[in-house]
Write a protein that holds these residues in place. Structure first.
Motif, PDB file in Angstrom:
ATOM      1  N   LEU A  53       2.090 124.453  28.934  1.00 49.30           N
ATOM      2  CA  LEU A  53       1.948 125.496  27.922  1.00 49.30           C
ATOM      3  C   LEU A  53       0.954 125.031  26.870  1.00 49.30           C
ATOM      4  O   LEU A  53       1.118 123.954  26.281  1.00 49.30           O
ATOM      5  N   ALA A  54      -0.074 125.854  26.613  1.00 49.68           N
ATOM      6  CA  ALA A  54      -1.143 125.487  25.691  1.00 49.68           C
ATOM      7  C   ALA A  54      -1.409 126.627  24.716  1.00 49.68           C
ATOM      8  O   ALA A  54      -0.924 127.749  24.884  1.00 49.68           O
ATOM      9  N   GLY A  55      -2.197 126.323  23.697  1.00 48.62           N
ATOM     10  CA  GLY A  55      -2.641 127.323  22.741  1.00 48.62           C
ATOM     11  C   GLY A  55      -4.155 127.293  22.644  1.00 48.62           C
ATOM     12  O   GLY A  55      -4.752 126.227  22.498  1.00 48.62           O
ATOM     13  N   ALA A  56      -4.794 128.471  22.708  1.00 40.73           N
ATOM     14  CA  ALA A  56      -6.249 128.542  22.624  1.00 40.73           C
ATOM     15  C   ALA A  56      -6.716 128.271  21.194  1.00 40.73           C
ATOM     16  O   ALA A  56      -6.036 128.631  20.230  1.00 40.73           O
ATOM     17  N   GLY A  57      -7.875 127.648  21.056  1.00 43.96           N
ATOM     18  CA  GLY A  57      -8.466 127.456  19.742  1.00 43.96           C
ATOM     19  C   GLY A  57      -7.996 126.195  19.050  1.00 43.96           C
ATOM     20  O   GLY A  57      -7.625 125.199  19.679  1.00 43.96           O
ATOM     21  N   MET A 118       8.197 121.560  32.408  1.00 48.66           N
ATOM     22  CA  MET A 118       7.232 122.191  31.519  1.00 48.66           C
ATOM     23  C   MET A 118       6.734 121.170  30.500  1.00 48.66           C
ATOM     24  O   MET A 118       7.520 120.404  29.953  1.00 48.66           O
ATOM     25  N   ILE A 119       5.431 121.187  30.268  1.00 44.53           N
ATOM     26  CA  ILE A 119       4.798 120.276  29.313  1.00 44.53           C
ATOM     27  C   ILE A 119       4.090 121.107  28.249  1.00 44.53           C
ATOM     28  O   ILE A 119       3.286 121.977  28.572  1.00 44.53           O
ATOM     29  N   ALA A 120       4.397 120.851  26.984  1.00 41.85           N
ATOM     30  CA  ALA A 120       3.683 121.486  25.884  1.00 41.85           C
ATOM     31  C   ALA A 120       2.483 120.625  25.524  1.00 41.85           C
ATOM     32  O   ALA A 120       2.604 119.415  25.344  1.00 41.85           O
ATOM     33  N   MET A 121       1.315 121.251  25.424  1.00 50.10           N
ATOM     34  CA  MET A 121       0.076 120.566  25.058  1.00 50.10           C
ATOM     35  C   MET A 121      -0.307 121.054  23.662  1.00 50.10           C
ATOM     36  O   MET A 121      -0.819 122.167  23.501  1.00 50.10           O
ATOM     37  N   VAL A 122      -0.017 120.253  22.640  1.00 48.98           N
ATOM     38  CA  VAL A 122      -0.023 120.715  21.250  1.00 48.98           C
ATOM     39  C   VAL A 122      -1.181 120.112  20.466  1.00 48.98           C
ATOM     40  O   VAL A 122      -1.346 118.897  20.429  1.00 48.98           O
TER      41      VAL A 122
END
Length: 275
Positions: A53-57, A118-122
């Motif tokens: 799970l990632a966030g753009a920007g 699940m891996i969070a990419m923060v």
């Protein structure tokens, strides 16, 4: 899926990306339900072993959408995480409770039970509702400029709806974070065991994919069972029951704010929260 979420498969890894960078990936309902569709797609794809799970920007997520032009809190969506009535034609606490048990507590619990790791990419901000998304993931890889906070006590609300604080942070540190509303760094998150890797931002994607690849080497059914075992142990340590209890307190706070100030958020908008 809506444009608010992107989906990409890289070999055995599905990368799900929140895609509202203009608003620091603030989570409106369209994003929440698009995330659910993306996770479902990854679960149903037998070739996918791990979900990232990632966030753009510049930022992972600034939390729940409480004031962008595309805020859609009163829009009905067909998918359900909990068998509770639709919130859109209700009023007062009835509407707030029905909506939040669905899109906040219900969705996060649903995603926590996903049978694939699940891996969070923060990177950047991981605030309030952003913490909830990171916490439902099994592992967290953070850039060295990432920061975390749950500042909703400034609204008189005792923490976000998915109240994992005592388990993710430990009870003592959770007190400091809630009572002050202060940010804490990726390095501090690593020290308390909330984050598993801290890397330079330029290395974040590679580090998350390397970890995902390592996890993907394990037997899929064994991973599903190990994840379920750990979740069950957390629940036996009171996590699920604790969340249920705090969810009620959360809504007492909303109702109190609405009665005293006329606004369930006590009149605090994104600008006021930032200040």
């Amino acid at each position: 899926m809506a444009d608010e979420v992107l989906y990409e498969r890289r070999g055995v890894v599905a990368v799900v990306t929140m895609n509202r960078p203009r608003y620091r990936n603030a989570q409106n309902s369209a994003m929440t339900y698009a995330l659910d569709l993306a996770f479902t797609r990854a679960v149903d794809d037998r070739a996918v072993r791990v979900i990232v799970l990632a966030g753009a920007g510049e930022h992972f997520s600034a939390g729940h959408d409480i004031g962008t032009p595309e805020r859609d809190a009163d829009t009905s969506f067909p998918r359900r995480a909990a068998l509770w009535w639709d919130h859109t034609d209700r009023s007062g606490a009835d509407r707030r409770y029905a909506r939040e048990i669905e899109v906040y507590l219900g969705m996060c619990r649903r995603w926590r039970e996903i049978p694939k790791p699940m891996i969070a990419m923060v990177q950047g901000a991981c605030i309030a509702g952003g913490l909830m998304l990171a916490w439902v993931c099994d592992l967290i890889v953070a850039s060295d400029d990432a920061f975390f906070a749950d500042p909703v006590l400034r609204m008189g609300i005792p923490g976000v709806e998915y109240f994992a604080h005592p388990w993710a942070l430990g009870p003592r540190f959770a007190r400091e974070i809630l009572f002050t509303g202060d940010r804490f760094s990726a390095r501090r998150a690593y020290e308390i065991g909330m984050v598993h890797r801290v890397v330079p931002r330029d290395d974040l994607d590679a580090a998350a994919m390397t970890l995902a690849g390592r996890v993907a080497e394990m037997p899929p059914f064994g991973l599903a069972l190990a994840k379920r075992a750990l979740n069950q142990c957390e629940d036996l340590m009171g996590m699920r029951a604790g969340m249920d209890a705090v969810f009620g307190l959360h809504h007492v706070a909303h109702a109190h704010n609405a009665e005293v100030t006329g606004d369930p958020l006590a009149g605090l908008d994104p600008k006021a929260m930032k200040e």
